[in-house]
Each structure stands twice: as C-alpha cells, then as structure tokens.
Design an enzyme around this catalytic site. Sequence first.
Site, short mmCIF file in Angstrom:
data_model
loop_
_atom_site.label_atom_id
_atom_site.label_comp_id
_atom_site.label_asym_id
_atom_site.label_seq_id
_atom_site.Cartn_x
_atom_site.Cartn_y
_atom_site.Cartn_z
N HIS A 192 1.02 -1.06 0.00
CA HIS A 192 0.23 -0.07 -0.14
C HIS A 192 0.69 1.34 0.35
O HIS A 192 0.92 2.81 1.03
CB HIS A 192 -1.01 -0.21 0.97
CG HIS A 192 -1.84 -1.20 1.42
ND1 HIS A 192 -3.05 -0.87 0.80
CD2 HIS A 192 -1.85 -2.68 1.07
CE1 HIS A 192 -3.93 -1.81 0.12
NE2 HIS A 192 -2.71 -2.59 1.26
N TYR A 206 3.67 -4.99 9.58
CA TYR A 206 3.73 -3.68 9.69
C TYR A 206 4.44 -3.17 10.62
O TYR A 206 5.37 -1.64 9.70
CB TYR A 206 2.00 -3.06 10.12
CG TYR A 206 1.23 -3.04 8.57
CD1 TYR A 206 1.48 -4.04 8.14
CD2 TYR A 206 0.15 -2.09 9.47
CE1 TYR A 206 -0.07 -4.91 7.84
CE2 TYR A 206 -1.14 -3.08 8.73
CZ TYR A 206 -1.85 -4.15 7.74
OH TYR A 206 -2.58 -3.60 7.21
#
Lengths: 351, 187
Positions: free
Chosen positions: A64, A329
């Site tokens: 992303h 993440y």
Amino acid sequence: MKQSGKWPRSGFGSLVLIAAVVGGGAAAFAYTAGWLSPGRLTPERLIAALAPPGGASPGHRRNHAKGICFTGAFEANGNGVELSRAKVFERGKYSAVGRFNLGTADPNAVDATVRVRGLGLQIAAADGEEWRMALINPPFFAVSTPQAFHDLLIASGKKDPEAMKAFIQSNPEFAAFATWAKTAPWTDSYAEDAYHGLNSFIFTDARGGERTVRWSLLPTAQVVPISQAELEKRGPDFLEQEITERIRTAGPQRWTMVTTVADPGDPTADPSKAWPEGRRTVQVGTLVVQRIEQERDGPCRDINFDPTVLPQGIRVSDDPFPAARSSVYRKSYDLRAAEAGSYPRTGTTKP
Amino acid sequence: MSNTPHHFAPIQRFLHWLMAACIIAMLFIGVGMVSTVAPRYLPLILIHKTLGVTLLVLVVIRLALRLHYGAPPLPEDLSPGIKLGARLSHLALYGFMIVMPLLGLGMLWAAAYPVVLSGGIQIPAVLPQSDRAHALLWNAHFYLGFAFFAVVLLHLAAALFHALVRRDGVFGTMAPFPLRNRTTPAE
C-alpha cells in the site's frame, strides 16, 4: 554425577558443565530468534515476498505504498455503546487521520493497474486512546491464513503459470477473490469505494458482554462504476487528484461505519469467508473526510496503521491476521523510518 | 571485617533472582516476538512492554538497596584483572537494566505507538514522532539486547566458575538459599 544429585567434583567436569550451560543458553536463544528454523514465517520473509522484482522502494510502506493523507472526524452516533464500551462509540466527534491508498508495493504505480484500494484510519478518543485500522475494498480477503498470503505472493511473483495453478489448488478460497477481482465494478474515486476491515474483533460492552464483529465504511457518495480501461485514460495519479478536487469543490466526503455482529458458528478466524446475509448490523457513526493533505508533508505518513492498536472495549479475536499484520507493519515501519532520507518528510532533504 | 557483609542482604538476593528470571525471559521474548507473525506475537509484545517497565522500577529499587547495603568483597586472591572484569561486567549489567527499558519506551514513542501495558495502563509519550530518533533507538535496543544476553551468559559462566571450580564463596554471597558447607573468603 548429576544423577547422584551432587555437583561434579572434577575441575574438568565442572568446565564441561559450564560450557554446556552457556552453549545451551546461546543455542536456545538462537532457536527462539528463529535462526535455526528457516521455515518459520517471519515478518522479514513476508516483507521480502511483498517486494516487487526490482526491490522495495526505500522510505515507503512495504505494501500500500502509494497513498494520500486526509484529516477529518469520526462522528459517533452513540449506537455503538450497546456493543462496546470503547469511548469512541459514545455520541460525539473524534479526530481522525487517515490515508487513501493502493494495494501495491510500488509508490509510482498507475492507478488503473491496482485492483485493491485501501483506507488506513486512526481515530483518537478524548482520553488519548487510539483506534487504528486498515481496511480494503474487497468484501472478503484473498486467503485464509498468513501463510497462504505469503504463498500467494510467492506464487503470483513467479513467471511460471503453473505456480498460481498449484497455489489455487491448495488454497481454494482464493477462487472467490479472483472472481471479485474480475467482476467487481471499478470506480474513479476513492470517495465511491466501500472499505472493509475484513478481520473479526471482539467488542466488550459495559456489562462485560462480548460479541465478535467486523466493520466496514460504506460510502455516502453516489457510486458510478466505470471500466478499468476508462480509468486508465484518466491518468496515472487520477485518484489522488480526483479526491483532492472533489473535497475542494463538493466539501467533506462521508462514509457510514457499519459493524456486523457474528452469529454463533460464523467463521470468525477466516477473513476470506464473508458472514451470511442477515447478520445483525449496527451503524455506529460516520467518517467525515474534511481535508486532503499530501502524503510527504502530511500527518499520515508516519503513522503505522497497525490494526491491533485498539481502545479498551475492542480486542483481537481468533482471527490470525491482525497479529500477523501488526508484526509485518511494525517491521515495515522500522524499515521505512530508518530509510527516511530516501523519502524525506518535506520535498527538500531532511536535515 | 565486621563492617563488610559476607552476603548480600536477603532482599537483594530475592531481587537478584527475580530480576534474573525476568530479564532472561525478556531477552527470549524479545528475539522470539520479532521473528514471528503468529497470534502469540501480540501477547508476547504486551508481556515484553509490561515486564520491561516493571524491571525499570525494580532496578531503581535494587540500586538503592545496593547503595544502602553495599556488596561483599571479592576474594583477595583474585587477580586484579579478574576483579576489574567483574566490576565492569556488573556495571554493564546495571547499565543494560536501566538503558534497555528506556530505549524500548523511547523507540515506541518515536514511532508514535501508544504504550499500553497489561491492564490497560497507558504511559504518556515524552518524545514526539521522529524517524531518525526511532531508527537510532530501535537499533540501540536491538543490538544492545544481544550484548545484554552475552553479558548475562558471561555472568552465569563466572558464577558457575566460582561455585564449581574455585569454590571461593563468591557464589554463596548471592545464592538463592543458604549453601551448606559454604566457605567465605576469610576462611
């Protein structure tokens, strides 16, 4: 010697024992660190699998990677209070920072080439608690487990078409996602997409009652489907330009946050399985996107939208993805923070 | 002789062994949690944060006790080099105990992560988000963790050497229970 319960008497035996204790300790440490088990699915391996053939873009999110920041508010209507004691569900306005993004590791990707769009969001309650989440536009996830997601990345990165065939054979749940990717309508606006949390979480209400839920942000903007070919004609960065222009001219954009409550027996640990129709839903509030800000200088760039950053009243369920996403993440954040010189906060170089 | 203790005070021994167990657990949890994407990642990281802050409190208490009670002297027949090594390694251990939790907290703050411990206890941030500070603090926390483990192993080896090979009573000064037939440096 040991069996008799006495310490070894000889100096040599003692030295052997000391060496065994130290060596055993070091070996146990190495095992725990994963150095002796190359098969373990580590955040490093998932991040390596996400990287495009040319390598990751330093300073950017590992997935992303293309996105644009927004600021706004989450306006809770109070309905959520019956499900969860989280402060953000009490009727009121809570500040929100987020990021529209594309599901790609390439920060320079052409918008029309990326099927999955996402929305990262951080809602801050008055007491300093935070609720972070990262949602995407497909209504269910592509695979059932983090290991399958890794295998998908590996298989889809291979030139050999047999690799994907073999992957689908062993992960039949992927077929539904493939159908979605082929048939779901495209839009030419971030404002017209629905974003789904996909993972299940447990809400705890004020009395301690627990329910497993998923949540989605449904657009209030009119959805106008267009073809991928049409979107391609609008330019490589159309989505960012469009949302900026839309908010400048039409004002804030809104999404209704809907939580869906699982019935007993619903698959709570598998985000590739949508829950059957007819489940109880509660509209808990509205996300209002008031301002678009450039990512580089904006407030969202340095937020890790870790979906396990949750307020009291919301916690993870038996869904294995939030933990995996948190771990990956975090690693992605560690990497891009260390590489910040490659993507400085402002257009000029960072001091 | 009468002014210097033969053993660490019981409260010092208790804290030593309690913290030893917690620190070894912390080091293993640390390397274990960052190398997994399994659901246990979340409870491990919560324990790591909670235990880290607890250890920071405990080491402050321990240092105060050390200043108050002092420490038994090392055997006189130890070579000056070994004595220096012992002092430096103890200094390093205390240093790690203080610095590691602070680096850990600092790197979380610099990443703008809310620091929430077991029981929902939230520790307010004292550092703003900063890529450079995060990278620096993260690297320090990570690499010093391995150095900490190495010094712990060295400390363990030295303790066993005193207990099994030299039998000079040094181990007995910190033993978790009174050792039979113990000898003291004076004897």
